[in-house]
Design an enzyme around this catalytic site. Sequence first.
Site, mmCIF file in Angstrom:
data_model
loop_
_atom_site.group_PDB
_atom_site.id
_atom_site.type_symbol
_atom_site.label_atom_id
_atom_site.label_comp_id
_atom_site.label_asym_id
_atom_site.label_seq_id
_atom_site.Cartn_x
_atom_site.Cartn_y
_atom_site.Cartn_z
ATOM 1 N N ASP A 126 -0.753 -3.962 -4.835
ATOM 2 C CA ASP A 126 -1.415 -2.842 -5.545
ATOM 3 C C ASP A 126 -2.796 -2.628 -4.864
ATOM 4 O O ASP A 126 -3.204 -3.569 -4.062
ATOM 5 C CB ASP A 126 -1.747 -3.625 -6.888
ATOM 6 C CG ASP A 126 -2.285 -2.375 -7.709
ATOM 7 O OD1 ASP A 126 -2.054 -1.191 -7.456
ATOM 8 O OD2 ASP A 126 -2.897 -2.623 -8.828
ATOM 9 N N ASN B 283 6.128 4.476 -11.452
ATOM 10 C CA ASN B 283 5.633 5.288 -10.482
ATOM 11 C C ASN B 283 6.100 6.931 -10.349
ATOM 12 O O ASN B 283 5.458 7.618 -9.551
ATOM 13 C CB ASN B 283 5.654 4.692 -8.887
ATOM 14 C CG ASN B 283 4.835 3.453 -8.937
ATOM 15 O OD1 ASN B 283 4.160 3.246 -9.894
ATOM 16 N ND2 ASN B 283 4.831 2.732 -7.943
#
Lengths: 343, 391
Positions: free
Chosen positions: B48, B96
């Site tokens: 991340d 996503n």
Amino acid sequence: MVGARHAQAFHADVDEQGRRLSARERERLLKPYLPPTPKPETSHSSAAHKSPLFQHKKRVRPAIRHAIHSLIFTIIHVFFSVYIRLREAYHAVVNQIFTVLYYHHRTPELIKKDMKNLSKVPKHLSVILQQSPAGGDKDSLETLMNDACEIAAWTASAGIPVLSIYERTGILKHSLPHLHRRISRTMTSYYGEAAASKPTISLRAPHLPSYSPPTSPEPPTNGDDADGHVHHPHLAIMLIDESDGRQTLVDLTKTLAEMAQHGKLSPEDISSELIDAEISESVMMEPDLIILFGDQIVLDGYPPWQARLSEMFYVQDHVGGVGYHVFLRALYKYGQAQFRVGT
Amino acid sequence: MATTDGASLRRWFLSLPPVEYLLQHVRELLIGSLKCGPIPNHIAFVMDGNRRWARDHKLETVEGHNMGFEALARVLEVCYKSGVKYVTIYAFSIENFKRSKYEVDGLMDMAKTRLVQMSQHGELFDRYGASVRVLGDRSLVRADVLEQVDRAVDMTRENDRAVLNVCFPYTGREEITHSIRETVKEYSVPPERPKEKRAFSESQIQRHLRTRQLASVAEEGEQQYLTPPNTTGGLSNASDADSTEASEQEDLDSSSVLQPASSQTSNCASPTLKPTTPLSPDNSSWRLKSAASSSHLPDPETITTDTLTKNTYIDAPPPELLIRTSGVNRLSDFMLWQCHETTEIKFLDCMWPEFDLWHFLPVLVEWQWRQRHKQRQEGRVEGSTDGIKSA
């Protein structure tokens, strides 16, 4: 680890003269960083048979290297031990200061004041309690009960409507009426005997009948009572244990499989939404914040389905068990965190 | 301005040959030393912070992802050199897909180029003995990317010393759903039976049964005279014989699948459901078929957590460590099924593109330290109980 120059070449995919790298050139660049090609076992053993002298020579260098590695390993760990002890001592002091500075004095108003600066509070708070290994069963149950009562009181004072308490063995679950009595008593000691703001509580565990004692009022369904009484805040407490995690999912699978066998459902109908609906109904919704009172984040069997997007909080090197400052710091961290979905 | 100067100076310094050489050796030495202690078998990473890193450095988002990929290469090297067998990375979440189309396309293109590159350097993977597995909901991936995925996976299939699990359109909930769905599918078809392994043929047994049925019908005829007259005497007797017969057949059936008959399957063949019409060869064959179709299905009660674990995407022991960068304290739907038991979850504040050995090392050393600490404590407990025993 590739050196800076080569990394640059890789990154741009061009060499220092600005030409484009071919696959072969890229491999040539990488060669020095690779481990040796694994030798096939057979050639190795035959070489050992042929020249024992040569073999002997080869054995010394790895031995020296191993010795150096062990030495460095020991040094690293000695230093690390010192470092971690210092860190633990530092955190112990800091935690102690926090404990003194932030104390609730069993006053809901103080707790409310602590919450004033928060931009948001979680709607559903979850805590993971651990049965202390030391002491007998009775002692540890007593400690757990105390902790649960205190946390319930803090949660109610902070204005959080839902609290779930996870304890792996499920020992709390099995004494629902007793725990309910204890929590009521704690609430009284926080709020006083007949305060209007004293919240009503309901205690529930999945797969067990909800416990509502005869004396306590029913959880308000429409806000106010019939005779226009003041609105009581309500706290719903849920007790969960290990069996509400994986085992529940297994049980759900069993039911679904049975339905599929009788032609009542096609496997294609199984979706995340379906499972989510079933799990939220039979166990609980996903919490917004999970507080761990240990010194590392280990979920210890916490229901996996619900732990998806929950924020997790722990205090590094915290060994004191359940403490108000941990609770408070978790809420502060949560209040400032920006909420994002996905990675 | 000052920061860019500083960065370029630093880069210049680090690329000096002696410095580079020295750093290289220090790293090798550290990795070698780490191997002297316990090493986790499986580490999971949530990569991340690529976007935020790019934003902070005023770069394009896709460039951030590119740097993230390089960080991944560095980390993988450390992991495999120090002896970690499984590495699982969260490359792309199903969530996503909700991002801008531009970024999703960029990510997909990057995945494709990297996979093409990987296929060109298959030998490198062989050196580490690493095989690549791509896990997740494949139906969401573009066809051209999928093709490259399959190529890379196929190419490294033979390697067995290490495994790289790439979670690509993945979420933990989707994985659990997938596992449940697969399990249900598995339990709604009869299991594959080993064929041609027994010395008895079904048709022969059927023939024997039929002759026995005929005999029992004859017997029944005699019995009717012996039993005291009863309102439904003949009928109930017939159905009794029917039921014993049925259970016999069912026993045969269930023993042939080597599965204990459950209460449910025997319920299905209960005599109340049976037509009480006289025995006829085609009637018994119908019964045989219906009994077969229900009792051949595996019993749902035999589903355990292991069944579900077996059907998850990730075929590896649960990770000992899960590392998430960028200071977000959430699992974000990653490896829910695997990580909720004993996995230690570590949240680090650095962004993923910055992540390298120097961030990784403290985590690993602390893990080793804890592990050794635990071992020592266990040893002490064992020692004390031994002492009690001897005393």
